[in-house]
Design a protein around this motif. Structure first.
Motif, short mmCIF file in Angstrom:
data_model
loop_
_atom_site.label_atom_id
_atom_site.label_comp_id
_atom_site.label_asym_id
_atom_site.label_seq_id
_atom_site.Cartn_x
_atom_site.Cartn_y
_atom_site.Cartn_z
N GLY A 49 0.71 -1.29 0.10
CA GLY A 49 -0.10 0.30 0.07
C GLY A 49 0.71 1.11 0.20
N ALA A 50 2.08 1.16 -0.57
CA ALA A 50 3.05 2.44 -0.35
C ALA A 50 2.85 3.16 -1.76
CB ALA A 50 4.36 1.95 -0.35
N PRO A 51 2.90 4.35 -1.98
CA PRO A 51 2.74 5.12 -3.11
C PRO A 51 3.74 5.17 -4.06
CG PRO A 51 2.78 6.56 -0.99
CD PRO A 51 2.91 5.18 -0.69
N PHE A 52 4.82 5.17 -3.51
CA PHE A 52 6.23 5.21 -4.29
C PHE A 52 7.20 4.37 -4.21
CE2 PHE A 52 5.00 9.61 -2.46
CZ PHE A 52 4.35 10.27 -3.55
N VAL A 53 8.00 4.18 -5.35
CA VAL A 53 9.17 3.44 -5.30
C VAL A 53 10.36 4.40 -5.60
CG1 VAL A 53 10.44 1.70 -6.70
CG2 VAL A 53 8.17 1.22 -5.88
N ARG A 54 11.35 4.43 -4.87
CA ARG A 54 12.64 4.89 -5.06
C ARG A 54 13.66 4.27 -5.89
NH1 ARG A 54 17.30 5.91 -2.06
NH2 ARG A 54 17.39 3.76 -1.76
N VAL A 55 14.15 4.90 -7.13
CA VAL A 55 15.32 4.35 -7.73
C VAL A 55 16.27 5.58 -8.09
CG1 VAL A 55 13.86 2.78 -9.24
CG2 VAL A 55 14.16 5.21 -10.09
N PHE A 56 17.52 4.87 -8.51
CA PHE A 56 18.48 5.83 -8.70
C PHE A 56 18.83 5.82 -10.00
CE2 PHE A 56 20.78 4.21 -4.43
CZ PHE A 56 20.20 5.44 -3.88
N PRO A 57 19.48 7.04 -10.68
CA PRO A 57 20.11 6.91 -11.83
C PRO A 57 21.03 6.03 -12.38
CG PRO A 57 19.82 9.17 -10.84
CD PRO A 57 19.72 8.29 -9.72
N ARG B 107 22.62 14.39 -10.40
CA ARG B 107 22.56 14.97 -8.96
C ARG B 107 21.68 15.99 -8.67
NH1 ARG B 107 28.22 15.48 -6.11
NH2 ARG B 107 27.40 13.45 -5.19
N THR B 108 21.58 16.60 -9.93
CA THR B 108 20.47 17.96 -9.91
C THR B 108 19.22 17.63 -10.17
OG1 THR B 108 21.13 18.93 -11.76
CG2 THR B 108 22.73 19.45 -9.92
N GLY B 109 18.35 18.83 -9.79
CA GLY B 109 17.06 18.91 -10.35
C GLY B 109 17.07 18.95 -11.87
N ALA B 110 17.98 19.80 -12.59
CA ALA B 110 17.98 19.86 -13.76
C ALA B 110 18.32 18.61 -14.64
CB ALA B 110 18.99 21.02 -14.34
N MET C 41 20.57 16.85 -0.01
CA MET C 41 22.30 16.91 -0.17
C MET C 41 22.95 17.01 -1.64
SD MET C 41 24.74 14.10 1.59
CE MET C 41 24.77 12.76 0.28
N HIS C 42 22.14 16.01 -2.44
CA HIS C 42 22.97 15.82 -3.88
C HIS C 42 22.74 17.13 -4.65
CE1 HIS C 42 24.66 11.82 -3.58
NE2 HIS C 42 23.39 11.40 -2.70
N THR C 43 21.50 17.60 -4.63
CA THR C 43 21.44 19.12 -5.44
C THR C 43 22.41 19.98 -4.80
OG1 THR C 43 19.46 19.59 -3.87
CG2 THR C 43 19.06 18.48 -5.98
N TRP C 44 22.63 19.94 -3.56
CA TRP C 44 23.50 21.08 -2.83
C TRP C 44 24.91 20.41 -3.36
CZ3 TRP C 44 27.20 20.02 1.17
CH2 TRP C 44 27.88 21.31 1.72
N LEU C 45 25.42 19.39 -3.12
CA LEU C 45 26.53 19.08 -3.74
C LEU C 45 26.86 19.39 -5.26
CD1 LEU C 45 27.10 15.45 -2.01
CD2 LEU C 45 28.17 17.54 -1.46
#
Length: 266
Positions: free
Chosen positions: A96-104, A146-149, A170-174
């Motif tokens: 019943g979880a709405p999200f799944v996280r994946v990495f690039p 790493r960034t939103g862009a 953290m990653h967008t800051w980095l």
């Protein structure tokens, strides 16, 4: 906004103990790290999955998402990556979880354009099964994107509601991207936001919220100003930093800190 924490901060802790921490410290939800060394992972049978979902429901705590480790932009055949993400989507559906996280996970052995194309192709294929399951796949701002862009280049190509973004502050800051620019890029796609704190770019040992270098106040100010009312999830990476302070004693002060920032932001 609602507050959650990731089980990455309490590695290996049983589901009842995770729920006890959430209830005692006033958290609305939990992000479950989906790994074989954790109590909840893709190898669980249907009965076990139902038991986990029932336990969360009885405690009044939401399962925010399933944090997987699939890398949608990594070089290689599509099949294994698609199968891995589909297994995470099925787990999220059953819980019943709405999200799944994946990495690039684009790596350095291919160009950015090739990594973008690989990720978009796979996510486009996965979007239908995610829609059928009622689950959104979120690409975290991380590693090669790493960034939103960076993430938006992929999501704009996919163009499907069931594929979105997870903002790891953290990653967008980095990546030298300001919170204003990150939100502007990710706002059409944003599932939820991972908050954390660290001492510096050279020392990523997790710290109590508000005691490090990350621009948490600015991030929450941007979210509040834009009227975003989603989830803030504290990802305290205790699993990778054994010398970091135990998370349980930090949970309540962390929630109170976030609440204060939100109050100041109006």
């Amino acid at each position: 906004m609602k507050f959650a924490f990731s089980t990455l901060g309490v590695p290996g802790l049983s589901v009842p103990d995770v729920l006890r921490l959430a209830v005692e410290h006033g958290y609305h939800g939990v992000e479950l790290r989906a790994h074989p060394e954790e109590p909840v992972h893709t190898g669980l049978g249907l009965v076990e999955r139902a038991d986990v979902a029932a336990a969360f429901k009885a405690a009044g705590v939401e399962i925010l998402g399933v944090a997987g480790y699939a890398r949608v932009a990594e070089p290689g055949e599509d099949g294994p990556v698609i199968d891995e993400v589909n297994s995470l989507v099925s787990l999220a559906r059953d819980l019943g979880a709405p999200f799944v996280r994946v990495f690039p996970g684009g790596g350095t052995e291919q160009s950015a354009a090739d990594a973008d194309a690989t990720a978009a192709r796979r996510l486009g294929t996965l979007a239908r099964s995610a829609a059928d399951a009622g689950v959104r796949i979120l690409v975290e701002t991380h590693d090669s994107h790493r960034t939103g862009a960076d993430v938006t280049r992929v999501l704009g190509t996919v163009g499907h509601r069931q594929v979105g973004a997870l903002w790891d502050v953290m990653h967008t800051w980095l990546g030298d991207e300001s919170p204003v620019d990150t939100f502007a890029a990710l706002s059409p796609y944003l599932g939820y936001v991972q908050v954390k704190d660290i001492a510096s770019a050279d020392d990523k040992t997790p710290l109590a919220l508000g005691t490090g270098a990350l621009p948490l106040a600015e991030c929450l100010e941007v979210l509040s100003a834009e009227g975003w009312d989603g989830w803030l999830c504290w990802e305290y990476e205790k699993r990778w930093y054994e010398d970091a302070a135990p998370l349980p004693g930090l949970l309540e002060p962390g929630r109170e800190y976030l609440s204060r920032l939100l109050s100041r932001s109006g």
